[in-house]
Design an enzyme around this catalytic site. Structure first.
Site, PDB file in Angstrom:
ATOM      1  N   CYS A 179       0.692  -1.197  -0.065  1.00  0.00           N
ATOM      2  CA  CYS A 179       0.040  -0.119   0.157  1.00  0.00           C
ATOM      3  C   CYS A 179       0.840   1.379   0.001  1.00  0.00           C
ATOM      4  O   CYS A 179       0.566   2.159  -0.890  1.00  0.00           O
ATOM      5  CB  CYS A 179      -0.899  -0.155   1.169  1.00  0.00           C
ATOM      6  SG  CYS A 179      -0.104  -0.039   2.838  1.00  0.00           S
ATOM      7  N   HIS A 188      -6.210   1.687  -3.820  1.00  0.00           N
ATOM      8  CA  HIS A 188      -5.158   1.341  -2.942  1.00  0.00           C
ATOM      9  C   HIS A 188      -4.922  -0.288  -3.152  1.00  0.00           C
ATOM     10  O   HIS A 188      -5.466  -0.949  -3.861  1.00  0.00           O
ATOM     11  CB  HIS A 188      -5.713   1.560  -1.341  1.00  0.00           C
ATOM     12  CG  HIS A 188      -7.156   0.334  -1.259  1.00  0.00           C
ATOM     13  ND1 HIS A 188      -7.191  -0.386  -0.145  1.00  0.00           N
ATOM     14  CD2 HIS A 188      -8.242   0.119  -1.932  1.00  0.00           C
ATOM     15  CE1 HIS A 188      -8.280  -1.051  -0.024  1.00  0.00           C
ATOM     16  NE2 HIS A 188      -8.968  -0.666  -1.222  1.00  0.00           N
ATOM     17  N   HIS A 228      -2.178   1.017   6.952  1.00  0.00           N
ATOM     18  CA  HIS A 228      -2.564   1.140   5.689  1.00  0.00           C
ATOM     19  C   HIS A 228      -2.747   2.403   5.014  1.00  0.00           C
ATOM     20  O   HIS A 228      -3.080   3.604   5.847  1.00  0.00           O
ATOM     21  CB  HIS A 228      -4.035   0.373   5.500  1.00  0.00           C
ATOM     22  CG  HIS A 228      -4.442   0.010   3.850  1.00  0.00           C
ATOM     23  ND1 HIS A 228      -3.562  -0.875   2.989  1.00  0.00           N
ATOM     24  CD2 HIS A 228      -5.418   0.470   3.178  1.00  0.00           C
ATOM     25  CE1 HIS A 228      -4.419  -0.781   2.080  1.00  0.00           C
ATOM     26  NE2 HIS A 228      -5.224  -0.186   2.275  1.00  0.00           N
TER      27      HIS A 228
END
Length: 260
Positions: free
Chosen positions: A162, A226, A214
């Site tokens: 990510c 993402h 994240h």
């Protein structure tokens, strides 16, 4: 002080000097680093500890995947990048493919010559910052990574995590970000509500312990791109991410930041 360059398409960077050690990041072809400690280069089985030039990350790389570069070459490098998903070049006359975003910084015209190594590239180049940071350009660059498989420590279209995804997208606009999501979250200006966001803002998510784990790029106030399983587009609200296919709540929103 000695500097090295990655001479393979994607060089794994590990937490310790061992193949079994966790891969924490990657060095793409042409990217440079400073040697901290380690074994002789080009010797199979040895590792070198490096500090990456682009984000200061310190980790171990297999020595044979690096080559020493002279200081003067570091001083005159550019920021040119490979423009296509996969880019062909020649290593000592043999074909190899390198990923989107790999560096051409050390190339003079179409050649790069190092002791025992000769690279030739005849494709196009991309200069970061040549396109403005607009919703259209951010979306275009981000979607070049669509369906790239998630890979812990990955930084390329062959496999990415990510924060590596966010770092690589922003690099195309000549904006250098730290390697990890929690480090990136320390930058920029807080945005209080999703309704106030614009394309290119970054959303950060935490775990049950409150640690940021994240990050993704907002396309608008309702959608986010993402790396989760693969690079994908999902829904987002003030609570977090909703999987577009299953409706599952997958990530808990912590903060939204604007860097540009």
């Amino acid at each position: 002080m000695a500097f090295v360059v990655a001479i393979v398409a994607v060089a794994p960077l590990r937490a310790e000097a061992a193949h079994r050690s966790e891969m924490v990041s990657q060095l793409l072809f042409g990217e440079t680093a400073e040697i901290i400690e380690g074994g002789p280069l080009l010797q199979t089985g040895t590792f070198t500890k490096i500090r990456c030039s682009n984000d200061g990350y310190e980790c171990w790389c297999q020595s044979a995947q690096l080559a020493i570069i002279p200081d003067e070459m570091m001083m005159r490098r550019s920021n040119a990048l490979m423009p296509d998903h996969s880019n062909p070049l020649l290593l000592n006359g043999a074909k190899m493919q390198v990923p989107f975003g790999a560096s051409l910084a050390l190339f003079q015209t179409q050649q790069l010559s190092l002791p025992g190594l000769s690279f030739k590239y005849e494709g196009n180049i991309f200069i970061p910052g040549a396109i403005p940071f607009t919703p259209e350009s951010v979306k275009h660059v981000a979607e070049l990574f669509m369906n790239t498989p998630y890979l812990w420590g990955g930084r390329s279209v062959f496999g990415i995590d990510c924060s590596g995804f966010v770092q690589q997208v922003y690099a195309n606009f000549n904006i250098q970000l730290p390697r990890d999501a929690y480090q990136q979250a320390e930058m920029g200006t807080d945005i209080g509500f999703l309704a106030e966001t614009i394309c290119g803002d970054l959303a950060y998510f935490d775990n049950k312990e409150g640690k940021i784990t994240h990050v993704g790029i907002l396309l608008d106030a309702q959608t986010i791109i993402h790396a989760s399983g693969r690079v994908r587009i999902d829904y987002i609200d003030q609570a977090g991410i909703l999987n577009k296919e299953t409706g599952e709540r997958t990530h808990q929103l912590r903060i939204v930041k604007r860097l540009v």
